[in-house]
Design an enzyme around this catalytic site. Structure first.
Site, mmCIF file in Angstrom:
data_model
loop_
_atom_site.group_PDB
_atom_site.id
_atom_site.type_symbol
_atom_site.label_atom_id
_atom_site.label_comp_id
_atom_site.label_asym_id
_atom_site.label_seq_id
_atom_site.Cartn_x
_atom_site.Cartn_y
_atom_site.Cartn_z
ATOM 1 C CB ALA A 19 0.429 2.923 3.953
ATOM 2 C CB CYS A 124 4.337 0.318 -3.322
ATOM 3 S SG CYS A 124 4.439 -0.498 -1.709
ATOM 4 C CG ASP A 237 16.818 12.574 -0.865
ATOM 5 O OD1 ASP A 237 16.233 11.773 -0.120
ATOM 6 O OD2 ASP A 237 17.831 12.281 -1.525
#
Length: 406
Positions: A19, A124, A237
């Site tokens: 976002a 999310c 990662d």
């Protein structure tokens, strides 16, 4: 090559939707660097749409679009999904909690030829989303998850046929391991997703409780890859080519998804594309070259925002610290660059920097805010059952976000 529905993904990497970050200008920069990385490896990764649904340089996903905002045709949202006709495969991620609204949004994207690939966000971890049952909280409710993905896939299939597409627009999903270590969902959810026609999955190998902290559990990606029977992409990662290689070697994943690792560093896709096609070439720009990337980013942003220079430069401000990471730039200069409002002002403030600096070691490694692990925010009695109660079903629409990118 990875097959996602009718999409042939020739370079197994995906730009994660973020976002406020992965808008059309930034996505274009990332794709262009990937194409340059391909050339460094002697491979042509540029493509045009007339060649079919081939994604030579990877997938570059639009920042998260809320289904309610799309269905209501909020102008800002419609600008966010505006097609980039230079991108051979246009990828859009949707966030929604109501099956009928999600289906309606999918129909708009397919009917109006706004997307060739649709991803559903179930990852999310933001409290304002999860506390109402959305995002990474939603998969705990198996019945709701099944309804959302089933209606999305059905809408994509039926609308694709109506508009004369030879094959349905593929629908994929992004998920997390679960709510926390005691409440994992990813294996059950993958089975449901496959049964309902989801073409591929991305696993961000963290729980909701972790947010972005700690280490991603790549072992979970390996487990899912072995069980899912559809392509599984690993997320979490990946900050360097060595990370991508290690993840693929350890997990057998179909590809990698790059999130925070590209913030202020769109050239990571150069490095990845080169590596995937057999080259060790890495792009390590001088500060002068970084300044040119910043200026191009700003110019693309001005064009995206229909010539609104002030709006475009405001959007650029968040990128400045990311781009300048590791370089010797004084606090006063960094502050000034974070306040630019015109292209001329940006150019002037970049020109006073020591632009001959080589790419610093400090620019490598993890990026973005990791934060700390926290107790997930969930609706009352959410974890008591994998099935929505009548009261929860009646309130689930409150998890809709009024604007996109939330």
């Amino acid at each position: 090559m990875v097959q996602i529905g009718e999409i042939n993904l020739l370079t197994p990497m995906v730009l994660a939707p973020m976002a406020g970050v992965t808008n059309p200008p930034f996505r274009q920069l990332c794709r262009e660097f990937a194409e340059m990385g391909g050339k460094a490896a002697g491979v042509e990764l540029a493509s045009v749409r007339t060649q079919g649904l081939v994604a030579p340089a990877g997938l570059y996903t639009c920042e998260m679009i809320t289904t309610r905002a799309l269905v209501e045709r909020i102008p800002e949202t419609m600008n966010m999904v505006k097609p980039d006709m230079e991108d051979p495969v246009r990828s859009v991620q949707l966030y929604g909690v109501q099956p009928k609204v999600v289906a309606a949004a999918v129909k708009i994207l397919v009917r109006e030829d706004l997307a060739d690939h649709i991803d559903l966000n179930f990852g999310c971890p933001v409290p304002k989303v999860t506390r109402k049952g959305g995002g990474s909280a939603l998969p705990w409710k198996h019945d709701l998850f099944r309804e959302v993905v089933a209606q999305a896939v059905r809408a994509a299939t039926e609308t694709s046929a109506l508009v004369g597409r030879s094959k349905p627009v593929p629908v994929t999903a992004k998920i997390r391991i679960g709510i926390d270590e005691e409440h994992e969902t990813y294996r059950d959810i993958a089975k449901i997703a496959r049964e309902e026609g989801i073409a591929a999955l991305t696993l961000h190998a963290r729980t909701t409780a972790q947010n972005y902290s700690g280490l991603a559990r790549w072992d979970a990606i390996s487990i899912l890859q072995n069980e899912a029977e559809i392509p599984v992409f690993g997320n979490g990662d990946i900050f360097e080519v060595s990370d991508a290689k290690a993840m693929l070697e350890q997990t057998g994943a179909a590809g990698v998804v790059i999130g925070r690792g590209c913030q202020g560093r769109p050239w990571i896709f150069y490095d990845l594309a080169a590596a995937f096609h057999g080259s060790q070439s890495c792009y390590q720009p001088t500060l002068a070259q970084v300044a040119q990337v910043i200026l191009r980013h700003a110019e693309l942003s001005i064009d995206h925002f229909n010539g609104d220079e002030n709006r475009a430069l405001r959007e650029m401000r968040k990128h400045m610290a990311w781009y300048l990471r590791g370089f010797s730039v004084g606090g006063e200069q960094r502050h000034a660059l974070g306040l630019v409002s015109t292209l001329t002002e940006l150019q002037e403030r970049l020109n006073v920097l020591d632009l001959q600096q080589e790419y610093p070691d400090a620019a490598h490694g993890p990026r973005g805010r990791a934060g700390t692990a926290k107790r997930p925010h969930l609706p009352d009695k959410w974890l008591e059952s994998h099935t929505l109660s009548a009261a929860q079903r009646a309130k689930i629409q409150e998890a809709e976000i009024g604007i996109s990118g939330g």
